[in-house]
Design an enzyme around this catalytic site. Structure first.
Site, PDB file in Angstrom:
ATOM      1  N   ASN A   1     -11.036  -2.298  -5.351  1.00  0.00           N
ATOM      2  CA  ASN A   1     -10.268  -1.294  -6.098  1.00  0.00           C
ATOM      3  C   ASN A   1     -10.967  -0.832  -7.392  1.00  0.00           C
ATOM      4  O   ASN A   1     -10.590   0.171  -7.982  1.00  0.00           O
ATOM      5  CB  ASN A   1      -8.847  -1.794  -6.405  1.00  0.00           C
ATOM      6  CG  ASN A   1      -7.929  -1.801  -5.194  1.00  0.00           C
ATOM      7  OD1 ASN A   1      -7.064  -2.666  -5.051  1.00  0.00           O
ATOM      8  ND2 ASN A   1      -8.101  -0.841  -4.288  1.00  0.00           N
TER       9      ASN A   1
ATOM     10  N   ASP B   1       0.823  -1.211   0.000  1.00  0.00           N
ATOM     11  CA  ASP B   1       0.000   0.000   0.000  1.00  0.00           C
ATOM     12  C   ASP B   1       0.861   1.266   0.000  1.00  0.00           C
ATOM     13  O   ASP B   1       1.987   1.263   0.492  1.00  0.00           O
ATOM     14  CB  ASP B   1      -0.912  -0.018   1.233  1.00  0.00           C
ATOM     15  CG  ASP B   1      -2.061   0.983   1.116  1.00  0.00           C
ATOM     16  OD1 ASP B   1      -2.442   1.323  -0.024  1.00  0.00           O
ATOM     17  OD2 ASP B   1      -2.574   1.421   2.159  1.00  0.00           O
TER      18      ASP B   1
ATOM     19  N   ARG C   1      -4.747  -2.054   8.893  1.00  0.00           N
ATOM     20  CA  ARG C   1      -5.970  -2.832   8.676  1.00  0.00           C
ATOM     21  C   ARG C   1      -5.700  -3.890   7.612  1.00  0.00           C
ATOM     22  O   ARG C   1      -4.694  -3.853   6.908  1.00  0.00           O
ATOM     23  CB  ARG C   1      -7.115  -1.910   8.250  1.00  0.00           C
ATOM     24  CG  ARG C   1      -6.818  -1.057   7.037  1.00  0.00           C
ATOM     25  CD  ARG C   1      -8.049  -0.228   6.627  1.00  0.00           C
ATOM     26  NE  ARG C   1      -7.704   0.742   5.600  1.00  0.00           N
ATOM     27  CZ  ARG C   1      -7.599   2.065   5.792  1.00  0.00           C
ATOM     28  NH1 ARG C   1      -7.794   2.595   6.983  1.00  0.00           N
ATOM     29  NH2 ARG C   1      -7.292   2.867   4.786  1.00  0.00           N
TER      30      ARG C   1
ATOM     31  N   ARG D   1       0.044   7.763  -2.605  1.00  0.00           N
ATOM     32  CA  ARG D   1       0.506   8.825  -1.691  1.00  0.00           C
ATOM     33  C   ARG D   1       1.986   9.111  -1.895  1.00  0.00           C
ATOM     34  O   ARG D   1       2.434  10.257  -1.826  1.00  0.00           O
ATOM     35  CB  ARG D   1       0.232   8.419  -0.232  1.00  0.00           C
ATOM     36  CG  ARG D   1      -1.219   8.645   0.176  1.00  0.00           C
ATOM     37  CD  ARG D   1      -1.526   7.980   1.487  1.00  0.00           C
ATOM     38  NE  ARG D   1      -1.614   6.529   1.324  1.00  0.00           N
ATOM     39  CZ  ARG D   1      -1.475   5.651   2.309  1.00  0.00           C
ATOM     40  NH1 ARG D   1      -1.210   6.072   3.526  1.00  0.00           N
ATOM     41  NH2 ARG D   1      -1.599   4.367   2.075  1.00  0.00           N
TER      42      ARG D   1
HETATM   43  C1  IPE Z   1      -5.286  -2.653  -0.261  1.00  0.00           C
HETATM   44  O1  IPE Z   1      -5.000  -1.315  -0.391  1.00  0.00           O
HETATM   45  C2  IPE Z   1      -5.333  -3.296  -1.628  1.00  0.00           C
HETATM   46  C3  IPE Z   1      -4.057  -3.465  -2.303  1.00  0.00           C
HETATM   47  C4  IPE Z   1      -2.876  -3.147  -1.821  1.00  0.00           C
HETATM   48  C5  IPE Z   1      -4.116  -4.064  -3.617  1.00  0.00           C
HETATM   49  P1  IPE Z   1      -6.164  -0.213  -0.474  1.00  0.00           P
HETATM   50  O2  IPE Z   1      -5.489   1.085  -0.642  1.00  0.00           O
HETATM   51  O3  IPE Z   1      -7.141  -0.600  -1.519  1.00  0.00           O
HETATM   52  O4  IPE Z   1      -6.842  -0.358   0.959  1.00  0.00           O
HETATM   53  P2  IPE Z   1      -7.696   0.703   1.791  1.00  0.00           P
HETATM   54  O5  IPE Z   1      -8.701   1.300   0.835  1.00  0.00           O
HETATM   55  O6  IPE Z   1      -6.740   1.735   2.285  1.00  0.00           O
HETATM   56  O7  IPE Z   1      -8.289  -0.071   2.904  1.00  0.00           O
HETATM   57  C1  IPE Z   2      -1.603   0.252  -3.439  1.00  0.00           C
HETATM   58  O1  IPE Z   2      -1.347   1.608  -3.428  1.00  0.00           O
HETATM   59  C2  IPE Z   2      -1.831  -0.283  -4.829  1.00  0.00           C
HETATM   60  C3  IPE Z   2      -3.238  -0.611  -5.142  1.00  0.00           C
HETATM   61  C4  IPE Z   2      -4.221  -0.619  -4.292  1.00  0.00           C
HETATM   62  C5  IPE Z   2      -3.540  -0.946  -6.524  1.00  0.00           C
HETATM   63  P1  IPE Z   2      -2.544   2.654  -3.429  1.00  0.00           P
HETATM   64  O2  IPE Z   2      -2.922   2.946  -4.829  1.00  0.00           O
HETATM   65  O3  IPE Z   2      -3.635   2.212  -2.535  1.00  0.00           O
HETATM   66  O4  IPE Z   2      -1.828   3.944  -2.820  1.00  0.00           O
HETATM   67  P2  IPE Z   2      -2.414   4.896  -1.701  1.00  0.00           P
HETATM   68  O5  IPE Z   2      -2.749   4.024  -0.537  1.00  0.00           O
HETATM   69  O6  IPE Z   2      -3.609   5.557  -2.291  1.00  0.00           O
HETATM   70  O7  IPE Z   2      -1.302   5.831  -1.404  1.00  0.00           O
HETATM   71 MG    MG Z   3      -4.072   2.441  -0.574  1.00  0.00          MG
END
Ligand code: IPE
Ligand code: IPE
Ligand code: MG
Length: 234
Positions: A62, A14, A188, A18
């Site tokens: 997603n 994750d 989480r 950001r």
């Molecule tokens: C979890 O990250 C899913 C993946 C890393 C593929 P998210 O960014 O989707 O999770 P939340 O929305 O912060 O819970």
């Molecule tokens: C995880 O990074 C990758 C996927 C969920 C595809 P994010 O895209 O959730 O990045 P943040 O959490 O928004 O920074």
């Molecule tokens: Mg994320």
């Protein structure tokens, strides 16, 4: 077998968006750099002796993201699949996926199947990408298929136990998660491996996925080794 070593490591990768935003770049740049980190961590995990590495790549939730970001992620997946064969063959990695991949376009599905087939005899590590994966979806589809088997007399309700149920999960031929790592600061599980993480040890990193290194993976393993797992016992 060393009981103090995490044979199955799962990672919630994750923080791509950001990370990129903090540098004044587009979120998609974070996904691109994040995909390079996947290669480094794959190689590092093999060297460290991890046997199963499972990476949360795209969740069933997603799809809520803007169309442009989803389009980018699907294109990235397609090019990554094409590029992975050499990495996997050179490092003894067998490729697999969990999640409902039926929704992906034909070329992605073909890419996945070919990569699985070509790498299936590799023995050092199994790398699993969670694609359109959600823990609740996995449990629901398992319950549905199990009900079908009861209806058609393939299975008796009285014969059903945890082991029978596990056979209906995407991870039917994998051990439970020993170590679950999440980068990006959130604490989480976000619908990842709900059943399989029942007794996993959790290690969280504030740093974003594009900043994650093999040395961080080693730090997590060291932390794992210091934990005392009791599985409900004393
Ligand atoms: C979890 O990250 C899913 C993946 C890393 C593929 P998210 O960014 O989707 O999770 P939340 O929305 O912060 O819970
Ligand atoms: C995880 O990074 C990758 C996927 C969920 C595809 P994010 O895209 O959730 O990045 P943040 O959490 O928004 O920074
Ligand atoms: Mg994320």
């Amino acid at each position: 077998m060393d009981e103090n070593f995490p044979f199955h490591v799962a990672i919630i990768m994750d923080g791509n968006g950001r990370w990129a935003t903090s540098l004044g770049k587009k979120r998609t740049y974070g996904h691109y750099i994040g995909s390079k980190v996947v290669d480094e961590i794959t190689k590092g995990a093999v060297k460290l002796g991890i046997k199963y590495l499972t990476l949360y790549t795209f969740s069933t939730e997603n799809w809520k993201r803007p169309k442009s970001e989803i389009r980018f992620l699907m294109a990235l997946l397609k090019t990554q699949l094409r590029k992975k064969e050499k990495l996997f063959m050179d490092n003894g990695v067998a490729f697999s996926t969990i999640g409902d991949i039926s929704v992906f376009d034909e070329r992605v599905k073909k890419g996945i199947e070919e990569l699985k087939e070509k790498t299936k005899n590799n023995k050092k590590m199994r790398l699993t990408l969670a694609l359109n994966y959600g823990g609740k979806h996995e449990l629901t589809q398992a319950a549905k298929r199990l009900a079908e088997d009861v209806k058609s007399n393939k299975l008796k309700i009285d014969d059903m136990d945890e082991n029978t149920f596990e056979r209906y999960l995407y991870t039917y031929d994998m051990p439970d998660v020993d170590l679950l790592i999440r980068t990006g600061g959130e604490k989480r599980i976000s619908n990842f491996l709900l059943w399989q993480s029942a007794y996993a040890e959790f290690v969280f990193f504030d740093k974003y996925w594009p900043e994650f290194t093999v040395s961080d993976l080693e730090t997590a393993i060291d932390e794992f080794k210091r934990r005392k797992r009791r599985f409900g016992g004393l």
